[in-house]
Design a protein around this motif. Structure first.
Motif, PDB file in Angstrom:
ATOM      1  N   TYR A  90       1.081   5.709  -0.957  1.00 33.47           N
ATOM      2  CA  TYR A  90       0.308   6.934  -1.151  1.00 33.47           C
ATOM      3  C   TYR A  90       0.680   7.535  -2.504  1.00 33.47           C
ATOM      4  CZ  TYR A  90      -1.964  11.404  -0.408  1.00 33.47           C
ATOM      5  OH  TYR A  90      -2.791  12.505  -0.525  1.00 33.47           O
ATOM      6  N   MET A  92      -9.354  12.687 -11.570  1.00 33.31           N
ATOM      7  CA  MET A  92      -8.569  11.565 -11.072  1.00 33.31           C
ATOM      8  C   MET A  92      -7.599  11.181 -12.181  1.00 33.31           C
ATOM      9  SD  MET A  92      -9.335  10.986  -7.957  1.00 33.31           S
ATOM     10  CE  MET A  92      -8.727   9.343  -7.601  1.00 33.31           C
ATOM     11  N   GLN A 135      -3.775  11.584  -4.824  1.00 32.38           N
ATOM     12  CA  GLN A 135      -4.064  12.079  -3.479  1.00 32.38           C
ATOM     13  C   GLN A 135      -4.883  11.064  -2.679  1.00 32.38           C
ATOM     14  OE1 GLN A 135      -5.489  16.172  -3.420  1.00 32.38           O
ATOM     15  NE2 GLN A 135      -4.166  16.734  -5.134  1.00 32.38           N
ATOM     16  N   MET A 136      -4.429   9.811  -2.739  1.00 30.80           N
ATOM     17  CA  MET A 136      -5.113   8.741  -2.022  1.00 30.80           C
ATOM     18  C   MET A 136      -4.178   7.550  -1.878  1.00 30.80           C
ATOM     19  SD  MET A 136      -7.608   7.286  -5.093  1.00 30.80           S
ATOM     20  CE  MET A 136      -8.031   5.751  -4.257  1.00 30.80           C
ATOM     21  N   GLU A 137      -4.520   6.660  -0.974  1.00 32.17           N
ATOM     22  CA  GLU A 137      -3.795   5.407  -0.836  1.00 32.17           C
ATOM     23  C   GLU A 137      -4.124   4.494  -2.015  1.00 32.17           C
ATOM     24  OE1 GLU A 137      -1.607   4.686   1.502  1.00 32.17           O
ATOM     25  OE2 GLU A 137      -1.922   6.488   2.727  1.00 32.17           O
ATOM     26  N   ASN A 187       0.853  -1.183   0.000  1.00 33.24           N
ATOM     27  CA  ASN A 187       0.000   0.000   0.000  1.00 33.24           C
ATOM     28  C   ASN A 187       0.888   1.232   0.000  1.00 33.24           C
ATOM     29  OD1 ASN A 187      -2.973  -0.924   0.463  1.00 33.24           O
ATOM     30  ND2 ASN A 187      -1.749  -2.163   1.863  1.00 33.24           N
TER      31      ASN A 187
END
Length: 260
Positions: free
Chosen positions: A9, A92, A14-16, A7
């Motif tokens: 970032y 996105m 701007q997200m995991e 996992n």
């Protein structure tokens, strides 16, 4: 082989983001198959999922970990949701993530994985086949070869798109559907742009099952690439748009990557 669930970032998204990684590992087994390790300049395959899949699906539906062992190759399998490997209209930036940020993250976390073009590959199925082809056409300087299995590689047929998802979805990805053709998300446009730029191009491999609705798209794209004198291989065989076909043909892709 080692299998890692990672996992990270993404500063772009701007997200995991989740990804699975297969790495060569030296193993000595009394039961099972021994494998050889490699600790530097490891070849890498970026392996992309299709619609409805995620970072886990290649590992779960095929024997990719077993197939890749003989090639001492790393495999990076990222999750890109339903973003169609595109910088979407809803901000996105999945294309920027997979084409620019992801390799940077991989080389930061796994410095043994090569940065060399001649040892870097991409492949995918369906939506991921589109993504892999797009990587080869738009980022030819980064890949020695790319492969598209059952790829959604021709986007001109709006009616076919609407049979898969509704118009709101596709507009969220690409914007107005009548503007896909001739855009940076159109593989045929990227093909013309690549040829005009006179850059060194990767080798391309397209394959599709003859009972697959996307068979004509792969056949047509391969034909257009051959017309442009690109190094493209098109192969076909019995099969539908399913994992029976993809599990069989990812083995062929790995063989083809390693052909001289």
């Amino acid at each position: 082989m080692a299998f890692l669930q990672v996992n990270v970032y993404s500063n772009i998204l701007q997200m995991e983001v989740a990804m699975n990684v297969i790495l060569p590992q030296t193993t000595h087994k009394k039961i099972g198959t021994e494998t050889a390790g490699i600790t530097e300049d490891v070849p890498v395959l970026y392996l992309l999922h299709g619609m409805g899949g995620n970072h886990s699906v290649w590992e779960r539906r095929t024997s990719i970990e077993r197939y890749v062992a003989e090639y001492q190759m790393a495999v990076v399998m990222p999750s890109t949701d339903l973003g169609f490997y595109t910088d979407t209209t809803y901000d996105m930036k999945y294309w920027t993530f997979v084409s620019e940020e992801l390799p940077t993250i991989v080389h930061e976390l796994f410095p043994q994985i090569t940065c060399k073009r001649e040892k870097t590959f991409a492949a995918g199925l369906s939506m991921g086949g589109y993504g892999a082809l797009k990587l080869g056409l738009a980022k030819p300087e980064n890949f020695a070869a790319v492969a598209s299995l059952s790829g959604a590689v021709v986007l001109a047929d709006v009616e076919s798109l609407l049979q898969v998802r509704n118009e709101a979805y596709w507009q969220g990805i690409f914007g107005p559907l009548d503007q896909i053709q001739g855009s940076v998300n159109d593989p045929l446009y990227l093909l013309d742009k690549l040829v005009a730029a006179q850059k060194k191009t990767p080798r391309f491999f397209l394959a599709c099952g003859t009972e697959d609705e996307l068979y004509p798209a792969s056949q047509y794209m391969a034909h257009k690439m051959k017309q442009k004198n690109l190094d493209v291989t098109f192969e076909e065989g019995p099969g539908r748009h399913d994992w029976v076909f993809w599990d069989t043909w990812i083995k062929r892709v790995l063989e083809w990557f390693n052909e001289v």
